[in-house]
Scaffold this motif. Structure first.
Motif, PDB file in Angstrom:
ATOM      1  N   ARG A 132      81.850  38.191  71.573  1.00  0.00           N
ATOM      2  CA  ARG A 132      80.512  38.789  71.589  1.00  0.00           C
ATOM      3  C   ARG A 132      79.629  38.032  72.576  1.00  0.00           C
ATOM      4  N   ILE A 133      78.861  38.800  73.329  1.00  0.00           N
ATOM      5  CA  ILE A 133      77.864  38.269  74.256  1.00  0.00           C
ATOM      6  C   ILE A 133      76.542  38.902  73.845  1.00  0.00           C
ATOM      7  N   ASN A 134      75.500  38.091  73.670  1.00  0.00           N
ATOM      8  CA  ASN A 134      74.203  38.674  73.325  1.00  0.00           C
ATOM      9  C   ASN A 134      73.081  37.871  73.946  1.00  0.00           C
ATOM     10  N   GLY A 135      71.938  38.480  74.011  1.00  0.00           N
ATOM     11  CA  GLY A 135      70.791  37.796  74.586  1.00  0.00           C
ATOM     12  C   GLY A 135      69.576  38.689  74.647  1.00  0.00           C
ATOM     13  N   GLN A 136      68.555  38.187  75.329  1.00  0.00           N
ATOM     14  CA  GLN A 136      67.294  38.891  75.488  1.00  0.00           C
ATOM     15  C   GLN A 136      66.796  38.707  76.907  1.00  0.00           C
ATOM     16  N   GLN A 137      66.086  39.694  77.399  1.00  0.00           N
ATOM     17  CA  GLN A 137      65.434  39.618  78.709  1.00  0.00           C
ATOM     18  C   GLN A 137      64.001  40.089  78.510  1.00  0.00           C
ATOM     19  N   LYS A 138      63.040  39.243  78.821  1.00  0.00           N
ATOM     20  CA  LYS A 138      61.619  39.588  78.650  1.00  0.00           C
ATOM     21  C   LYS A 138      61.028  40.001  79.988  1.00  0.00           C
ATOM     22  N   VAL A 139      60.191  41.041  79.950  1.00  0.00           N
ATOM     23  CA  VAL A 139      59.485  41.499  81.151  1.00  0.00           C
ATOM     24  C   VAL A 139      58.030  41.767  80.795  1.00  0.00           C
ATOM     25  N   GLN A 140      57.168  41.582  81.783  1.00  0.00           N
ATOM     26  CA  GLN A 140      55.755  41.894  81.607  1.00  0.00           C
ATOM     27  C   GLN A 140      55.571  43.405  81.719  1.00  0.00           C
ATOM     28  N   VAL A 141      54.764  43.964  80.847  1.00  0.00           N
ATOM     29  CA  VAL A 141      54.489  45.396  80.859  1.00  0.00           C
ATOM     30  C   VAL A 141      53.479  45.678  81.969  1.00  0.00           C
ATOM     31  N   THR A 142      53.876  46.526  82.912  1.00  0.00           N
ATOM     32  CA  THR A 142      52.958  46.917  83.980  1.00  0.00           C
ATOM     33  C   THR A 142      52.559  48.375  83.850  1.00  0.00           C
ATOM     34  N   GLY A 143      53.256  49.107  83.029  1.00  0.00           N
ATOM     35  CA  GLY A 143      52.937  50.513  82.795  1.00  0.00           C
ATOM     36  C   GLY A 143      53.910  51.061  81.777  1.00  0.00           C
ATOM     37  N   GLY A 144      53.424  51.837  80.861  1.00  0.00           N
ATOM     38  CA  GLY A 144      54.288  52.412  79.835  1.00  0.00           C
ATOM     39  C   GLY A 144      54.673  51.372  78.802  1.00  0.00           C
ATOM     40  N   ASP A 145      55.619  51.752  77.974  1.00  0.00           N
ATOM     41  CA  ASP A 145      56.167  50.807  77.008  1.00  0.00           C
ATOM     42  C   ASP A 145      57.621  51.161  76.762  1.00  0.00           C
ATOM     43  N   GLY A 146      58.295  50.355  76.006  1.00  0.00           N
ATOM     44  CA  GLY A 146      59.721  50.580  75.768  1.00  0.00           C
ATOM     45  C   GLY A 146      60.488  50.581  77.074  1.00  0.00           C
ATOM     46  N   TRP A 147      61.440  51.496  77.209  1.00  0.00           N
ATOM     47  CA  TRP A 147      62.303  51.526  78.394  1.00  0.00           C
ATOM     48  C   TRP A 147      61.545  51.827  79.677  1.00  0.00           C
ATOM     49  N   SER A 148      60.448  52.563  79.587  1.00  0.00           N
ATOM     50  CA  SER A 148      59.707  52.883  80.806  1.00  0.00           C
ATOM     51  C   SER A 148      59.075  51.647  81.438  1.00  0.00           C
ATOM     52  N   SER A 149      58.968  50.558  80.693  1.00  0.00           N
ATOM     53  CA  SER A 149      58.370  49.335  81.229  1.00  0.00           C
ATOM     54  C   SER A 149      59.412  48.337  81.734  1.00  0.00           C
ATOM     55  N   VAL A 150      60.693  48.691  81.662  1.00  0.00           N
ATOM     56  CA  VAL A 150      61.757  47.767  82.060  1.00  0.00           C
ATOM     57  C   VAL A 150      62.203  48.078  83.489  1.00  0.00           C
ATOM     58  N   MET A 176      67.417  44.777  84.305  1.00  0.00           N
ATOM     59  CA  MET A 176      68.730  45.246  83.859  1.00  0.00           C
ATOM     60  C   MET A 176      69.835  44.644  84.732  1.00  0.00           C
ATOM     61  N   GLN A 177      69.566  44.458  86.020  1.00  0.00           N
ATOM     62  CA  GLN A 177      70.548  43.831  86.902  1.00  0.00           C
ATOM     63  C   GLN A 177      70.750  42.366  86.529  1.00  0.00           C
ATOM     64  N   ALA A 178      69.689  41.689  86.112  1.00  0.00           N
ATOM     65  CA  ALA A 178      69.816  40.300  85.661  1.00  0.00           C
ATOM     66  C   ALA A 178      70.677  40.225  84.397  1.00  0.00           C
ATOM     67  N   ILE A 179      70.513  41.201  83.503  1.00  0.00           N
ATOM     68  CA  ILE A 179      71.351  41.249  82.297  1.00  0.00           C
ATOM     69  C   ILE A 179      72.808  41.448  82.691  1.00  0.00           C
ATOM     70  N   ALA A 180      73.062  42.322  83.652  1.00  0.00           N
ATOM     71  CA  ALA A 180      74.429  42.554  84.118  1.00  0.00           C
ATOM     72  C   ALA A 180      75.039  41.279  84.691  1.00  0.00           C
TER      73      ALA A 180
END
Length: 197
Positions: free
Chosen positions: A154-172, A177-181
């Motif tokens: 198992r591999i798990n973790g978190q990636q935090k981003v500042q919200v610049t517009g929208g929320d949830g997936w629209s703010s990512v 996502m490339q850093a997570i990859a």
């Protein structure tokens, strides 16, 4: 108090992701990889290959390369099939899957397509995006299975981003996502190098 609430929320999201069996909001990574491979082969005047996935990231601004020392290719007989990604929007999952394939190739990890029976391992990803205030946290869990369905790693973790517009997936952004990859493939490569894989 707010920090402990955010931590508790993250833990609950991770627990929910580990039990996730829903197929809603899934993206089939091998479909993107095969489509890109056929397009690349067609433009090069070569017949498209099936069974392997080696797409290039399509974003106009490529993410910065990983720190030196983490990109060494490994020697492994493993062939990884990336299962449909659960929980992420198509817009968020597309740069993730493209980068997974590119990074895997850099690290010497061979990928198997969705219909390729030669996979030795199956990588299943579960994602959630939690927005609180001006920050969105992407929580991810990857399980590595053998073809019989036994979880091996198992591999798990978190990636935090500042919200610049929208929320949830629209703010990512795609870069998150490339850093997570990148992190995922590096951890997978480390595990494969240390196992009989």
């Amino acid at each position: 108090m707010r920090r402990s609430a955010a931590s508790a929320l993250s833990l609950l999201a991770a627990a929910a992701l580990t039990a996730c069996t829903s197929t809603q909001d899934v993206l089939e990574p091998s479909a993107i990889a095969q489509q890109q491979q056929q397009t690349t082969a067609a433009t090069a005047g070569q017949p498209a290959q099936t069974g392997t996935t080696t797409p290039q990231p399509s974003s106009p601004t490529a993410p910065s390369p990983a720190p030196s020392g983490t990109t060494a290719a490994i020697t492994t007989n493993a062939r990884i099939q990336i299962a449909p990604i659960v929980g992420a929007s198509v817009e968020a999952a597309t740069p993730l899957t493209e980068r997974l394939a590119s990074r895997a190739r850099q690290r010497g990890i061979r990928l198997a397509g969705g219909t390729d029976g030669s996979a030795t391992h199956i990588l299943k990803g579960y994602f959630s995006a939690l927005t609180e205030g001006k920050e969105t946290t992407v929580v991810y869990v990857w399980d590595v299975y053998d073809p019989a369905g036994t979880r091996l790693h198992r591999i798990n973790g978190q990636q935090k981003v500042q919200v610049t517009g929208g929320d949830g997936w629209s703010s990512v952004p795609a870069t998150a996502m490339q850093a997570i990859a990148d992190t995922t493939v590096d951890q997978l490569a480390t595990w494969l190098a240390g196992s009989a894989g």
